[in-house]
Scaffold this motif. Sequence first.
Motif, mmCIF file in Angstrom:
data_model
loop_
_atom_site.group_PDB
_atom_site.id
_atom_site.type_symbol
_atom_site.label_atom_id
_atom_site.label_comp_id
_atom_site.label_asym_id
_atom_site.label_seq_id
_atom_site.Cartn_x
_atom_site.Cartn_y
_atom_site.Cartn_z
ATOM 1 N N GLY A 19 -13.167 -40.523 59.283
ATOM 2 C CA GLY A 19 -14.224 -39.756 58.641
ATOM 3 C C GLY A 19 -15.183 -40.578 57.795
ATOM 4 O O GLY A 19 -16.234 -40.085 57.399
ATOM 5 N N LYS A 20 -14.841 -41.826 57.510
ATOM 6 C CA LYS A 20 -15.693 -42.672 56.675
ATOM 7 C C LYS A 20 -16.717 -43.409 57.541
ATOM 8 O O LYS A 20 -16.432 -43.804 58.660
ATOM 9 N N SER A 21 -17.928 -43.598 56.994
ATOM 10 C CA SER A 21 -18.974 -44.354 57.678
ATOM 11 C C SER A 21 -18.973 -45.798 57.205
ATOM 12 O O SER A 21 -18.807 -46.069 56.018
ATOM 13 N N TYR A 22 -19.170 -46.695 58.150
ATOM 14 C CA TYR A 22 -19.245 -48.138 57.890
ATOM 15 C C TYR A 22 -20.569 -48.628 58.470
ATOM 16 O O TYR A 22 -20.913 -48.286 59.602
ATOM 17 N N TRP A 23 -21.319 -49.394 57.691
ATOM 18 C CA TRP A 23 -22.633 -49.863 58.114
ATOM 19 C C TRP A 23 -22.546 -51.330 58.507
ATOM 20 O O TRP A 23 -22.460 -52.217 57.669
ATOM 21 N N TRP A 24 -22.584 -51.572 59.818
ATOM 22 C CA TRP A 24 -22.435 -52.887 60.422
ATOM 23 C C TRP A 24 -23.736 -53.679 60.328
ATOM 24 O O TRP A 24 -24.818 -53.177 60.631
ATOM 25 N N CYS A 25 -23.623 -54.922 59.927
ATOM 26 C CA CYS A 25 -24.772 -55.831 59.850
ATOM 27 C C CYS A 25 -25.203 -56.213 61.263
ATOM 28 O O CYS A 25 -24.404 -56.749 62.030
ATOM 29 N N ALA A 26 -26.457 -55.953 61.602
ATOM 30 C CA ALA A 26 -26.986 -56.292 62.923
ATOM 31 C C ALA A 26 -27.734 -57.619 62.933
ATOM 32 O O ALA A 26 -27.914 -58.222 63.986
ATOM 33 N N CYS A 27 -28.149 -58.101 61.756
ATOM 34 C CA CYS A 27 -28.970 -59.318 61.703
ATOM 35 C C CYS A 27 -28.137 -60.598 61.633
ATOM 36 O O CYS A 27 -28.609 -61.670 61.997
ATOM 37 N N GLY A 28 -26.909 -60.493 61.141
ATOM 38 C CA GLY A 28 -26.046 -61.658 61.013
ATOM 39 C C GLY A 28 -26.205 -62.419 59.711
ATOM 40 O O GLY A 28 -25.531 -63.413 59.481
ATOM 41 N N LYS A 29 -27.080 -61.964 58.817
ATOM 42 C CA LYS A 29 -27.360 -62.694 57.572
ATOM 43 C C LYS A 29 -26.579 -62.195 56.360
ATOM 44 O O LYS A 29 -26.565 -62.839 55.321
ATOM 45 N N SER A 30 -25.924 -61.059 56.483
ATOM 46 C CA SER A 30 -25.208 -60.474 55.356
ATOM 47 C C SER A 30 -24.121 -61.404 54.831
ATOM 48 O O SER A 30 -23.423 -62.065 55.600
ATOM 49 N N LYS A 31 -23.969 -61.444 53.532
ATOM 50 C CA LYS A 31 -22.900 -62.231 52.899
ATOM 51 C C LYS A 31 -21.605 -61.426 52.846
ATOM 52 O O LYS A 31 -20.575 -61.958 52.456
ATOM 53 N N SER A 32 -21.649 -60.144 53.234
ATOM 54 C CA SER A 32 -20.446 -59.302 53.220
ATOM 55 C C SER A 32 -20.100 -58.854 54.639
ATOM 56 O O SER A 32 -19.840 -57.682 54.883
ATOM 57 N N GLN A 33 -20.105 -59.795 55.569
ATOM 58 C CA GLN A 33 -19.798 -59.524 56.971
ATOM 59 C C GLN A 33 -18.458 -58.812 57.115
ATOM 60 O O GLN A 33 -17.535 -59.102 56.368
ATOM 61 N N PRO A 34 -18.340 -57.889 58.045
ATOM 62 C CA PRO A 34 -19.323 -57.537 59.065
ATOM 63 C C PRO A 34 -20.289 -56.435 58.626
ATOM 64 O O PRO A 34 -21.007 -55.868 59.433
ATOM 65 N N PHE A 35 -20.309 -56.167 57.329
ATOM 66 C CA PHE A 35 -21.107 -55.054 56.833
ATOM 67 C C PHE A 35 -22.428 -55.492 56.224
ATOM 68 O O PHE A 35 -22.578 -56.623 55.767
ATOM 69 N N CYS A 36 -23.369 -54.577 56.199
ATOM 70 C CA CYS A 36 -24.717 -54.834 55.693
ATOM 71 C C CYS A 36 -24.738 -54.978 54.175
ATOM 72 O O CYS A 36 -24.074 -54.231 53.463
ATOM 73 N N ASP A 37 -25.515 -55.962 53.707
ATOM 74 C CA ASP A 37 -25.752 -56.116 52.269
ATOM 75 C C ASP A 37 -27.249 -56.075 51.950
ATOM 76 O O ASP A 37 -27.665 -56.407 50.861
ATOM 77 N N GLY A 38 -28.061 -55.688 52.949
ATOM 78 C CA GLY A 38 -29.508 -55.586 52.751
ATOM 79 C C GLY A 38 -30.272 -56.841 53.115
ATOM 80 O O GLY A 38 -31.499 -56.873 52.967
ATOM 81 N N SER A 39 -29.608 -57.866 53.594
ATOM 82 C CA SER A 39 -30.271 -59.134 53.937
ATOM 83 C C SER A 39 -31.304 -58.991 55.051
ATOM 84 O O SER A 39 -32.158 -59.857 55.209
#
Length: 79
Positions: A19-39
């Motif tokens: 039930g929880k949503s996880y936001w995957w980094c698509a650009c590869g630049k996030s410092k909190s891989q595999p999730f998005c940090d706004g990079s």
Amino acid sequence: MSKPEIAQKSPYAVEVIAGKSYWWCACGKSKSQPFCDGSHKGSEFTPMEHKAIESGTVYFCGCKNSKNGVLCDGTHQSL
């Protein structure tokens, strides 16, 4: 169209909660891989949502080239 940066050539094993949503980094630049940090801001990339259907281990794509969306499909083996 730009190509994403390869964060790593293997998947990220993550314990998810149903039930929880996880936001995957698509650009590869996030410092909190595999999730998005706004990079991605200012680029053509946007994070992708993965809503867990059940709790357990999910293998998120680390190379950012999976044809299976946010989940690993083994593409990293040919990069």
